[in-house]
Design a protein around this motif. Structure first.
Motif, PDB file in Angstrom:
ATOM      1  N   GLU A  17      72.685  31.488  18.748  1.00 26.20           N
ATOM      2  CA  GLU A  17      74.101  31.557  18.470  1.00 26.20           C
ATOM      3  C   GLU A  17      74.408  32.896  19.457  1.00 26.20           C
ATOM      4  O   GLU A  17      75.433  33.139  20.099  1.00 26.20           O
ATOM      5  CB  GLU A  17      74.521  31.758  16.889  1.00 26.20           C
ATOM      6  N   PHE A  18      73.481  33.950  19.353  1.00 28.41           N
ATOM      7  CA  PHE A  18      73.818  35.180  20.244  1.00 28.41           C
ATOM      8  C   PHE A  18      73.647  35.101  21.678  1.00 28.41           C
ATOM      9  O   PHE A  18      74.471  35.383  22.374  1.00 28.41           O
ATOM     10  CB  PHE A  18      72.800  36.175  19.727  1.00 28.41           C
TER      11      PHE A  18
ATOM     12  N   LYS B 273      74.660  32.342  23.313  1.00 25.25           N
ATOM     13  CA  LYS B 273      75.997  31.737  23.677  1.00 25.25           C
ATOM     14  C   LYS B 273      76.775  32.711  24.622  1.00 25.25           C
ATOM     15  O   LYS B 273      77.359  32.438  25.449  1.00 25.25           O
ATOM     16  CB  LYS B 273      76.715  31.075  22.737  1.00 25.25           C
ATOM     17  N   GLU B 274      76.784  34.183  24.115  1.00 20.38           N
ATOM     18  CA  GLU B 274      77.847  35.089  24.787  1.00 20.38           C
ATOM     19  C   GLU B 274      76.787  35.943  25.400  1.00 20.38           C
ATOM     20  O   GLU B 274      77.343  37.094  26.037  1.00 20.38           O
ATOM     21  CB  GLU B 274      78.378  35.461  23.613  1.00 20.38           C
ATOM     22  N   HIS B 275      75.258  36.350  25.108  1.00 22.78           N
ATOM     23  CA  HIS B 275      74.819  37.455  25.346  1.00 22.78           C
ATOM     24  C   HIS B 275      73.216  36.989  26.028  1.00 22.78           C
ATOM     25  O   HIS B 275      72.342  37.133  25.346  1.00 22.78           O
ATOM     26  CB  HIS B 275      74.623  38.343  24.218  1.00 22.78           C
ATOM     27  N   LYS B 276      73.392  36.065  27.019  1.00 23.17           N
ATOM     28  CA  LYS B 276      72.228  35.383  27.682  1.00 23.17           C
ATOM     29  C   LYS B 276      71.000  36.219  27.876  1.00 23.17           C
ATOM     30  O   LYS B 276      69.813  36.073  27.499  1.00 23.17           O
ATOM     31  CB  LYS B 276      72.491  34.533  28.727  1.00 23.17           C
TER      32      LYS B 276
ATOM     33  N   ASP C 248      70.042  46.482  25.540  1.00 22.35           N
ATOM     34  CA  ASP C 248      70.236  45.107  25.193  1.00 22.35           C
ATOM     35  C   ASP C 248      69.335  44.923  23.803  1.00 22.35           C
ATOM     36  O   ASP C 248      70.041  44.202  22.860  1.00 22.35           O
ATOM     37  CB  ASP C 248      69.669  44.083  26.227  1.00 22.35           C
TER      38      ASP C 248
ATOM     39  N   TRP D 159      73.364  43.229  16.296  1.00 27.52           N
ATOM     40  CA  TRP D 159      74.075  41.773  16.240  1.00 27.52           C
ATOM     41  C   TRP D 159      73.315  40.702  15.163  1.00 27.52           C
ATOM     42  O   TRP D 159      73.698  40.182  14.213  1.00 27.52           O
ATOM     43  CB  TRP D 159      74.286  41.316  17.438  1.00 27.52           C
TER      44      TRP D 159
ATOM     45  N   TYR E 115      74.346  39.273  11.719  1.00 34.56           N
ATOM     46  CA  TYR E 115      74.417  37.802  11.597  1.00 34.56           C
ATOM     47  C   TYR E 115      73.599  37.207  10.388  1.00 34.56           C
ATOM     48  O   TYR E 115      73.964  36.694   9.490  1.00 34.56           O
ATOM     49  CB  TYR E 115      73.961  37.119  12.800  1.00 34.56           C
TER      50      TYR E 115
END
Length: 181
Positions: free
Chosen positions: A123-124, A126-129, A162, A169, A173
């Motif tokens: 899930e992470f 998807k926006e934070h490759k 990062d 994050w 989650y």
């Protein structure tokens, strides 16, 4: 190192003999990556270091990837090792949830923890490759900040930022997921 990149490119272009010449050159590094990944697994895990390397390579051989360089290869091997470990965790009996930042995860909780982490990391990503790749390199294969920076071709400070962001994050989650269960 240049020879590894050339062999990867030859292998990507269909030269099957290149793979035979490549494996002895990368075997030591692949086993180092696998050992780091296996340190986070339960002691009685059915998979051994060499088997993890072999299963990850089998997945890579099937993928027919165009490798940019050795760094790209090692990142992809790490991802395939993660997939192999996730597949084994899915076969394990269910267990209770444990916080991602806990260092002493009880042995029987590890398969469930890995599955939850995989779900959260997917899930992470998807926006934070890039940050997800940092997590894969640090958590699943145990690379240092400096090694991750080299493999991903970013600065150590960026790896640290990062990593911190991803941990926060993912912890949020996974904690939310455990409360909803």
């Amino acid at each position: 190192m240049h020879e590894i990149t050339e062999l990867l490119r030859a292998w990507s272009s269909g030269d099957k003999q290149a793979l035979d010449r490549l494996i002895p050159l990368v075997d030591k590094e692949l086993k180092k990556i696998a050992r780091a990944g296996m340190r986070r697994e339960r002691p009685d895990h059915i998979l051994q270091t060499t088997a993890l390397v072999n299963e990850a390579l089998i997945k890579l051989i099937r993928d027919n990837i165009d490798y940019k360089n050795r760094k790209h290869f090692y990142v992809l091997v790490a991802k395939r090792m993660r997939q192999v470990l996730i597949d084994y965790a899915r076969k394990a009996p269910p267990a209770e949830f444990t916080d991602i930042e806990e260092q002493a995860i009880r042995e029987k909780q590890r398969p469930k923890e890995i599955l939850r982490l995989d779900e959260a990391l997917t899930e992470f990503a998807k926006e934070h490759k890039r940050a997800a790749e940092v997590v894969e390199c640090r958590h699943f294969i145990g690379l240092t900040v400096k090694e991750v920076a080299e493999v991903l071709d970013i600065s150590s400070k960026t790896v640290e930022r990062d990593w911190d962001f991803a941990l926060a994050w993912l912890n949020k989650y996974m904690t939310r997921e455990s409360r909803e269960s």
